[in-house]
Scaffold this motif. Structure first.
Motif, PDB file in Angstrom:
ATOM      1  N   ALA A  88       0.847  -0.895   0.021  1.00 11.37           N
ATOM      2  CA  ALA A  88      -0.018  -0.051   0.422  1.00 11.37           C
ATOM      3  C   ALA A  88       1.255   1.575  -0.260  1.00 11.37           C
ATOM      4  O   ALA A  88       0.359   2.064  -0.308  1.00 11.37           O
ATOM      5  N   PHE A  89       2.365   1.142   0.394  1.00 10.73           N
ATOM      6  CA  PHE A  89       2.991   2.280   0.338  1.00 10.73           C
ATOM      7  C   PHE A  89       3.859   2.546  -1.027  1.00 10.73           C
ATOM      8  O   PHE A  89       4.095   3.769  -0.809  1.00 10.73           O
ATOM      9  N   THR A  90       3.484   1.943  -2.108  1.00 10.43           N
ATOM     10  CA  THR A  90       3.633   2.029  -3.076  1.00 10.43           C
ATOM     11  C   THR A  90       3.271   3.144  -3.335  1.00 10.43           C
ATOM     12  O   THR A  90       3.464   4.139  -4.697  1.00 10.43           O
ATOM     13  N   VAL A  91       1.808   3.333  -3.192  1.00 12.21           N
ATOM     14  CA  VAL A  91       1.517   4.920  -3.370  1.00 12.21           C
ATOM     15  C   VAL A  91       1.740   6.369  -2.242  1.00 12.21           C
ATOM     16  O   VAL A  91       1.461   6.997  -2.856  1.00 12.21           O
ATOM     17  N   VAL A  92       1.602   5.662  -1.635  1.00 14.04           N
ATOM     18  CA  VAL A  92       1.954   6.420   0.266  1.00 14.04           C
ATOM     19  C   VAL A  92       3.290   7.469  -0.287  1.00 14.04           C
ATOM     20  O   VAL A  92       3.885   8.811  -0.001  1.00 14.04           O
ATOM     21  N   LEU A  93       4.207   6.919  -0.492  1.00 13.94           N
ATOM     22  CA  LEU A  93       5.952   6.845  -0.695  1.00 13.94           C
ATOM     23  C   LEU A  93       5.799   8.433  -1.742  1.00 13.94           C
ATOM     24  O   LEU A  93       7.005   8.768  -1.322  1.00 13.94           O
ATOM     25  N   ALA A  94       5.025   8.277  -3.146  1.00 16.44           N
ATOM     26  CA  ALA A  94       5.737   8.801  -4.039  1.00 16.44           C
ATOM     27  C   ALA A  94       5.251  10.260  -3.487  1.00 16.44           C
ATOM     28  O   ALA A  94       5.057  11.590  -3.831  1.00 16.44           O
ATOM     29  N   ASP A  95       4.350  10.890  -1.891  1.00 18.80           N
ATOM     30  CA  ASP A  95       3.333  12.115  -1.500  1.00 18.80           C
ATOM     31  C   ASP A  95       4.637  12.367  -0.333  1.00 18.80           C
ATOM     32  O   ASP A  95       4.512  13.274   0.211  1.00 18.80           O
ATOM     33  N   VAL A  96       6.112  11.861  -0.306  1.00 22.01           N
ATOM     34  CA  VAL A  96       7.309  12.039   0.316  1.00 22.01           C
ATOM     35  C   VAL A  96       7.507  13.442   0.356  1.00 22.01           C
ATOM     36  O   VAL A  96       8.323  13.460  -1.075  1.00 22.01           O
ATOM     37  N   THR A  97       7.522  14.541   1.033  1.00 27.15           N
ATOM     38  CA  THR A  97       8.084  15.674   0.446  1.00 27.15           C
ATOM     39  C   THR A  97       9.967  15.381  -0.428  1.00 27.15           C
ATOM     40  O   THR A  97      10.412  15.676  -0.501  1.00 27.15           O
ATOM     41  N   ASN A  98      10.818  14.705   0.804  1.00 28.21           N
ATOM     42  CA  ASN A  98      11.738  13.999   1.144  1.00 28.21           C
ATOM     43  C   ASN A  98      11.965  12.810  -0.042  1.00 28.21           C
ATOM     44  O   ASN A  98      12.531  11.809   1.142  1.00 28.21           O
ATOM     45  N   PHE A  99      12.122  12.345  -0.571  1.00 26.78           N
ATOM     46  CA  PHE A  99      12.005  11.232  -0.788  1.00 26.78           C
ATOM     47  C   PHE A  99      12.864  10.061  -0.842  1.00 26.78           C
ATOM     48  O   PHE A  99      13.312   9.231  -1.079  1.00 26.78           O
ATOM     49  N   LYS A 100      13.897  11.184  -1.373  1.00 29.04           N
ATOM     50  CA  LYS A 100      15.149  10.432  -1.083  1.00 29.04           C
ATOM     51  C   LYS A 100      16.279  10.102  -0.045  1.00 29.04           C
ATOM     52  O   LYS A 100      15.852   8.896   0.928  1.00 29.04           O
ATOM     53  N   TYR A 101      15.670  10.559   1.235  1.00 26.43           N
ATOM     54  CA  TYR A 101      15.365   9.746   2.703  1.00 26.43           C
ATOM     55  C   TYR A 101      14.310   9.113   3.284  1.00 26.43           C
ATOM     56  O   TYR A 101      14.818   8.573   3.877  1.00 26.43           O
ATOM     57  N   SER A 102      13.354   8.928   2.464  1.00 27.56           N
ATOM     58  CA  SER A 102      12.407   8.296   3.041  1.00 27.56           C
ATOM     59  C   SER A 102      12.639   6.242   3.150  1.00 27.56           C
ATOM     60  O   SER A 102      11.759   5.888   3.926  1.00 27.56           O
ATOM     61  N   ARG A 103      13.301   5.624   2.088  1.00 26.53           N
ATOM     62  CA  ARG A 103      13.728   4.636   2.567  1.00 26.53           C
ATOM     63  C   ARG A 103      14.933   4.261   3.555  1.00 26.53           C
ATOM     64  O   ARG A 103      14.361   3.904   4.444  1.00 26.53           O
ATOM     65  N   LYS A 104      15.105   5.171   4.256  1.00 26.45           N
ATOM     66  CA  LYS A 104      16.348   4.810   5.729  1.00 26.45           C
ATOM     67  C   LYS A 104      14.663   5.265   6.217  1.00 26.45           C
ATOM     68  O   LYS A 104      14.647   4.327   7.819  1.00 26.45           O
ATOM     69  N   VAL A 105      14.293   6.583   6.532  1.00 24.43           N
ATOM     70  CA  VAL A 105      13.245   6.568   7.675  1.00 24.43           C
ATOM     71  C   VAL A 105      12.356   4.706   7.411  1.00 24.43           C
ATOM     72  O   VAL A 105      11.488   4.813   8.441  1.00 24.43           O
ATOM     73  N   SER A 106      11.607   4.531   6.275  1.00 24.61           N
ATOM     74  CA  SER A 106      10.521   3.825   6.157  1.00 24.61           C
ATOM     75  C   SER A 106      11.550   2.105   6.749  1.00 24.61           C
ATOM     76  O   SER A 106      10.226   1.862   7.349  1.00 24.61           O
ATOM     77  N   ILE A 107      12.641   1.800   7.075  1.00 24.23           N
ATOM     78  CA  ILE A 107      13.674   0.868   7.350  1.00 24.23           C
ATOM     79  C   ILE A 107      13.379   1.096   8.770  1.00 24.23           C
ATOM     80  O   ILE A 107      12.561  -0.049   9.412  1.00 24.23           O
ATOM     81  N   LEU A 108      13.372   2.403   9.355  1.00 23.81           N
ATOM     82  CA  LEU A 108      13.309   2.591  10.583  1.00 23.81           C
ATOM     83  C   LEU A 108      11.948   2.636  11.362  1.00 23.81           C
ATOM     84  O   LEU A 108      11.377   1.682  12.493  1.00 23.81           O
ATOM     85  N   GLY A 109      10.936   2.719  10.050  1.00 26.38           N
ATOM     86  CA  GLY A 109       9.523   2.562  10.520  1.00 26.38           C
ATOM     87  C   GLY A 109       9.542   1.209  10.345  1.00 26.38           C
ATOM     88  O   GLY A 109       8.902   0.130  11.722  1.00 26.38           O
ATOM     89  N   VAL A 110       9.835   0.115  10.290  1.00 24.60           N
ATOM     90  CA  VAL A 110       9.567  -1.232   9.750  1.00 24.60           C
ATOM     91  C   VAL A 110      10.292  -1.582  11.655  1.00 24.60           C
ATOM     92  O   VAL A 110      10.197  -2.306  12.247  1.00 24.60           O
ATOM     93  N   ALA A 111      11.583  -1.178  11.600  1.00 21.09           N
ATOM     94  CA  ALA A 111      12.371  -1.321  12.480  1.00 21.09           C
ATOM     95  C   ALA A 111      11.446  -1.888  14.014  1.00 21.09           C
ATOM     96  O   ALA A 111      11.516  -2.624  15.351  1.00 21.09           O
ATOM     97  N   ILE A 112      10.919  -0.336  14.135  1.00 18.85           N
ATOM     98  CA  ILE A 112      10.202   0.224  15.451  1.00 18.85           C
ATOM     99  C   ILE A 112       9.545  -0.395  15.490  1.00 18.85           C
ATOM    100  O   ILE A 112       8.619  -1.423  16.705  1.00 18.85           O
ATOM    101  N   ALA A 113       8.081  -0.849  14.441  1.00 19.16           N
ATOM    102  CA  ALA A 113       6.865  -1.291  14.567  1.00 19.16           C
ATOM    103  C   ALA A 113       7.012  -3.063  15.167  1.00 19.16           C
ATOM    104  O   ALA A 113       6.171  -3.853  15.414  1.00 19.16           O
ATOM    105  N   SER A 114       8.469  -3.480  14.380  1.00 17.29           N
ATOM    106  CA  SER A 114       8.529  -4.700  14.913  1.00 17.29           C
ATOM    107  C   SER A 114       8.896  -5.003  16.080  1.00 17.29           C
ATOM    108  O   SER A 114       9.061  -6.194  16.880  1.00 17.29           O
TER     109      SER A 114
END
Length: 372
Positions: free
Chosen positions: A199-225
């Motif tokens: 579902a985030f293949t739609v949301v990630l396109a709306d991120v302001t600083n897209f180049k940093y979104s991978r690191k932030v996404s991985i951090l989100g996966v880590a915290i949720a895990s």
């Protein structure tokens, strides 16, 4: 169409609550019994690979979401057909997530309230939030997420303080071998909840600083895990594997064990808040994915569809299953091979392979042209 943006901090909180969502309602990795914590750890690595792959796919066409990339890979007629399939898939999963919340409230909190009420009211709120825009959803998640951390910490402290945590329930490790653990990892936790990051293949396109979104996404996966790991730890150590497997809502059952000085008791509200926020965000993200698909297909702003789609989701969430047992069986077992694996892995791999092939052919043609 109006371009909307969400910040990196909002993306972080969206991913955390999305992955908690219904996973914290029914528990994850319970098939592995006392070794469920190992399943969650493996799920973390799978989640990192999945979100990295989705980021790589979107980075090949910056500013484009998954629906628009499908048109680049194939043609608009084919992309429209595939988009309609994904719209149905996203809305179907949203119905199931909302039904999880309805079953929890009806069975454990408000048993005399019809499930229709506990389903319709939150969906109408979601419809209004999405009508206001993805930015409002991001701010909502950002504001309330700190309470999730605080309540999880309180739950741990209360269970520990009341003497309900028994570490012996985690032993012995892998007593039945590693096959039950592997079966719980593949395909179960690979598609729920981590595979649902599609579902985030739609949301990630709306991120302001897209180049940093991978690191932030991985951090989100880590915290949720980590939070899922904590919930599994609390469930197994307080309830034991047998009771945990028989419980429809194991984390809520664990919270009801808290009794400190016959004063601090019945802290169900803490768990219900965590679950409610996760359900709200997860279903909103899926519905938003469906709305963006409708926007792509009909070339109209997604807000035009938000309230009607919310009404449709609320209706189908009520009629999607006969009872909770049927709901769990269909959602956790039947849908895995019929829906989740093709939609979360099959089609994205096809789209990525096609996009890479077209890029390679274009670069090759450009190289030949330069030599000529």
């Amino acid at each position: 169409m109006l371009k909307e943006n969400i910040s990196l901090s909002q993306l972080l909180t969206l991913i955390i609550n999305f992955l908690l969502g219904s996973a914290i309602v029914v528990g994850v990795g319970m098939e592995a019994k006392r070794d469920a914590w190992m399943v969650v750890i493996a799920g973390f690595f799978i989640g990192v690979l999945i979100i990295s792959a989705y980021y790589f796919l979107l980075s090949l066409q910056p500013g484009k979401n998954y629906f628009e990339i499908m048109e680049i890979c194939f043609s608009r007629p084919v992309a429209v057909v595939m988009s309609l399939v994904y719209i149905c898939y996203f809305l179907y999963i949203a119905c199931r997530v909302i039904r999880d919340f309805g079953e929890l409230i009806s069975a454990a909190i408000l048993p005399l309230t019809p499930i229709e009420v506990t389903v319709v009211l939150p969906v109408l709120v979601i419809g209004y939030i999405l009508y206001m825009g993805i930015e409002v959803l991001g701010r909502t998640s950002e504001i309330f997420t700190p309470y999730t951390f605080a309540f999880m910490l309180l739950l741990f402290l209360f269970l520990y303080g009341s003497g309900n945590i028994e570490l012996v329930n985690l032993q012995p490790v892998a007593a039945m071998g590693f096959m039950p653990i592997v079966k719980a990892i593949i395909p179960s936790i690979s598609v729920f909840p981590f595979g649902e990051l599609i579902a985030f293949t739609v949301v990630l396109a709306d991120v302001t600083n897209f180049k940093y979104s991978r690191k932030v996404s991985i951090l989100g996966v880590a915290i949720a895990s980590f939070l899922l790991l904590l919930s599994v730890f609390l469930i197994i150590t307080s309830l034991g594997e047998n009771i945990a497997l028989r419980s429809n809502f194991p984390l809520l059952s664990a919270a009801r064990l808290v009794s400190i000085g016959e004063f601090i008791e019945r802290i169900d509200a803490l768990v219900v808040f965590i679950i409610m926020l996760g359900i709200l965000i997860k279903s909103s993200v899926f519905i938003y994915g469906g709305l963006k698909g409708l926007e792509y297909v009909f070339n109209k702003p997604y807000r035009f569809f938000s309230i009607p789609v919310a009404c449709i989701v609320s209706i189908f969430a009520v009629f999607i299953s006969n009872d909770f047992a049927d709901h769990l069986k269909e959602g956790l077992y039947v849908d895995i091979f019929i829906l989740h694996l093709p939609m979360e892995y099959g089609f994205p791999i096809l789209v990525l392979a096609t996009l890479l092939f077209k890029k390679w052919r274009k670069d090759r043609s450009a190289g030949k042209g330069a030599k000529a």
